[in-house]
Design a protein around this motif. Structure first.
Motif, PDB file in Angstrom:
ATOM      1  N   VAL A  22       0.636  -1.102   0.017  1.00 54.53           N
ATOM      2  CA  VAL A  22      -0.093   0.024   0.016  1.00 54.53           C
ATOM      3  C   VAL A  22       0.832   1.364   0.025  1.00 54.53           C
ATOM      4  O   VAL A  22       1.852   1.256   0.791  1.00 54.53           O
ATOM      5  N   PRO A  23       0.574   2.287  -0.991  1.00 57.39           N
ATOM      6  CA  PRO A  23       1.427   3.536  -0.979  1.00 57.39           C
ATOM      7  C   PRO A  23       1.025   4.598   0.194  1.00 57.39           C
ATOM      8  O   PRO A  23       0.803   5.635  -0.330  1.00 57.39           O
ATOM      9  N   ASP A  24       1.108   3.965   1.409  1.00 54.85           N
ATOM     10  CA  ASP A  24       0.820   4.992   2.350  1.00 54.85           C
ATOM     11  C   ASP A  24       1.453   4.286   3.551  1.00 54.85           C
ATOM     12  O   ASP A  24       1.029   3.213   3.937  1.00 54.85           O
ATOM     13  N   PRO A  25       2.371   5.047   4.446  1.00 57.50           N
ATOM     14  CA  PRO A  25       3.295   4.507   5.363  1.00 57.50           C
ATOM     15  C   PRO A  25       2.173   4.048   6.653  1.00 57.50           C
ATOM     16  O   PRO A  25       2.686   3.141   7.305  1.00 57.50           O
ATOM     17  N   VAL A  26       0.974   4.779   6.801  1.00 65.28           N
ATOM     18  CA  VAL A  26       0.359   4.409   7.808  1.00 65.28           C
ATOM     19  C   VAL A  26      -0.189   2.854   7.758  1.00 65.28           C
ATOM     20  O   VAL A  26      -0.088   2.183   8.826  1.00 65.28           O
ATOM     21  N   PHE A  27      -0.241   2.646   6.570  1.00 63.40           N
ATOM     22  CA  PHE A  27      -0.694   1.347   6.318  1.00 63.40           C
ATOM     23  C   PHE A  27       0.238   0.242   6.002  1.00 63.40           C
ATOM     24  O   PHE A  27       0.478  -0.771   6.869  1.00 63.40           O
ATOM     25  N   SER A  28       1.346   0.855   5.286  1.00 63.94           N
ATOM     26  CA  SER A  28       2.503  -0.475   4.744  1.00 63.94           C
ATOM     27  C   SER A  28       3.305  -0.525   6.056  1.00 63.94           C
ATOM     28  O   SER A  28       4.052  -1.430   6.137  1.00 63.94           O
ATOM     29  N   GLN A  29       3.400   0.350   7.158  1.00 64.12           N
ATOM     30  CA  GLN A  29       4.430  -0.072   8.364  1.00 64.12           C
ATOM     31  C   GLN A  29       3.602  -0.590   9.401  1.00 64.12           C
ATOM     32  O   GLN A  29       3.946  -0.146  10.684  1.00 64.12           O
ATOM     33  N   ASN A  30       2.233  -0.808   9.285  1.00 65.44           N
ATOM     34  CA  ASN A  30       1.356  -1.447  10.275  1.00 65.44           C
ATOM     35  C   ASN A  30       1.117  -0.407  11.386  1.00 65.44           C
ATOM     36  O   ASN A  30       0.880  -0.833  12.662  1.00 65.44           O
TER      37      ASN A  30
END
Length: 159
Positions: A22-30
């Motif tokens: 996912v191109p959003d760190p809020v999601f991609s970094q859990n």
């Protein structure tokens, strides 16, 4: 935490991939929890491809926005976030229609929001759909789907 395993289903059809896709760190970094992303097919660029996004579990819709919703499990312990696209809050509801009200009791598979992943893509946003086990430990999820999923297919289990 509850002793039973919660089976979380795909709210939309597409390709299941790890959250780091996912191109959003809020999601991609859990940052809000672990989960799986479903990347819907968008068809022709800008195509109007309305579809229903469904509840991934039985429970209560405790948060409801045009672009995202949270369903709390019947035991009131576990919440699952479905986020329809990335940065779609900036669309101010354009292209989204609510099908239930906040506080509604829903079954897994109940339509919650009608949206168009093709329209989201045409408006310059990613139509990726993160499905997140809110505040879960990274090792609490198992049996992650990877590849083609249909609406209602198992996406992951939450222990």
């Amino acid at each position: 935490m509850s002793d039973h395993v919660l089976r979380v289903l795909a709210p939309v059809p597409g390709t299941a991939r790890p959250l780091d896709s996912v191109p959003d760190p809020v999601f991609s970094q859990n940052m809000v929890g672990p989960g799986v992303a479903v990347h819907p097919e968008t068809g022709t660029e800008g195509a109007d491809d309305p579809q229903e996004a469904c509840s991934p579990i039985d429970g209560t819709v405790v948060k409801l926005h045009p672009h995202a919703y949270v369903v709390m499990s019947p035991d009131g312990v576990r919440g699952v976030l479905v986020h329809l696209g990335i940065d779609t809050v900036q669309l101010a509801g354009e292209g989204f229609a609510l099908l239930v009200e906040q506080g509604a009791e829903v079954g897994a598979g109940t339509p919650v929001v009608r949206w168009s992943p093709g329209r989201v893509a045409a408006l310059g946003r990613s139509p990726a759909v993160p499905v997140v086990a809110l505040d879960a430990a990274p090792d609490a999820l198992a049996e992650h789907a990877d590849g083609a999923v249909d609406r209602g297919d198992p996406l992951f289990t939450w222990r």
